[in-house]
Design an enzyme around this catalytic site. Structure first.
Site, short mmCIF file in Angstrom:
data_model
loop_
_atom_site.label_atom_id
_atom_site.label_comp_id
_atom_site.label_asym_id
_atom_site.label_seq_id
_atom_site.Cartn_x
_atom_site.Cartn_y
_atom_site.Cartn_z
N CYS A 40 -45.93 -18.20 26.67
CA CYS A 40 -44.50 -18.55 26.64
C CYS A 40 -44.09 -19.30 27.91
CB CYS A 40 -43.68 -17.26 26.48
SG CYS A 40 -41.90 -17.46 26.69
N CYS A 66 -40.92 -18.05 29.68
CA CYS A 66 -41.19 -16.78 30.37
C CYS A 66 -41.71 -17.05 31.78
CB CYS A 66 -42.23 -15.97 29.60
SG CYS A 66 -41.75 -15.47 27.94
#
Length: 313
Positions: A74, A77
């Site tokens: 991700c 993230c």
């Protein structure tokens, strides 16, 4: 705003009962809270798993716990995690950060209904509190954490976790911010974005090359704008007026504040392309401002700058 603020306790939406009082399966790979509910003195940031999350719930009865649900694949993230860790560390033990790899811990991902990541929630006295989804600006992280501390105090959760090797007055010994930056930070914590903007503007008057002040000003201006908006109304107005600059600006602001960075940039770039050349200047200025909020080195900004350049020439 497009992301819920602290205060909305998600009773009924999240079921953590199966994770309470669960024995840990062996030693965790990184420091986690001990069985007596105390976080390790050496770490304010630690990884947790499905197996040992019950200890985190116990810890939340003493100090508020921020939970960062992430995954290695991700990109947002990876952008958000350093911001969370920085702000948590600067708060000197008033909050701790528990990191959950959703791929390795499917039960926690299911319990928190992590349909999109990064997902950031909190635990206060064992109860989950929704914070935000997506990679949001640092100034918004600070604002949400301030509200979280206020909520925790209302529930009597006011403990702190000591940092290894740090004296009791470590916060006072931290390097001081420049006076105008400190004034802006204090105003942000008080929710006074106008005063924060004034402080940053004064800092830029004194030093036009102050990049931190420039970024801070863009962030507080964004937060001040979205504070007055209703997401459903803004989206309806934007749908009704595809070339209505003000309406499209509102939704782009909400998208960016909610972590939907690519959506915000795409909306404004599409608007820029649709407008006559003599009406494009405000859209370009807003794009440059939002680029500053996200950061010039961010890959999404680099892509958006490339498309903007192609539309200009």
């Amino acid at each position: 705003m497009s992301t819920p603020a602290p205060g909305a306790v998600m009773r009924g939406a999240v079921d953590l009962s199966s994770l309470r009082n669960r024995p840990a399966a062996g030693q965790p790979a990184s420091p986690a809270p001990s069985a007596d509910g105390q976080a390790p003195a050496s770490r304010l940031v630690f990884d947790v798993t499905d197996a040992d999350f019950g200890q985190v719930l116990e810890l939340s009865k003493t100090v508020p716990v921020v939970v960062d649900l992430w995954a290695d694949w991700c990109g947002p993230c990876k952008q958000l995690s350093p911001v969370l860790e920085k702000v948590i560390t600067e708060l000197g033990g008033r909050l701790v950060l528990a990191k959950v790899d959703v791929d390795a811990n499917p039960q926690l991902a299911q319990s928190f209904r992590a349909q999109s990541i990064p997902l950031v929630v909190a635990l206060v006295a064992g109860q989950p509190v929704q914070l935000f989804t997506g990679a949001v600006p640092e100034v918004q992280v600070r604002e949400v954490f301030t509200q979280l501390l206020q909520l925790a105090a209302q529930h009597g959760v006011t403990g702190t976790v000591p940092m290894e090797g740090a004296p009791a007055d470590a916060e006072q010994q931290a390097p001081a911010l420049p006076p105008l930056h400190q004034a802006a930070f204090d105003a942000i914590e008080a929710g006074d974005y106008s005063a924060a903007a004034t402080a940053y503007e004064q800092a830029l008057t004194e030093n036009p090359r102050d990049e931190d002040a420039k970024a801070g000003l863009a962030q507080v201006q964004l937060l001040a704008r979205v504070q007055r908006l209703d997401l459903a109304e803004a989206r309806a107005a934007a749908a009704a007026g595809p070339t209505d600059i003000a309406a499209q600006f509102d939704v782009a602001d909400l998208d960016l504040a909610g972590g939907h960075v690519d959506d915000a940039f795409a909306r404004l770039l599409d608007l820029f392309a649709a407008l006559p050349a003599d009406e494009r200047a405000p859209v370009r200025e807003r794009l440059l401002e939002l680029f500053g909020v996200v950061g010039d080195a961010d890959s999404r900004v680099i892509r958006a700058r490339g498309r903007l350049a192609s539309l200009l020439f």
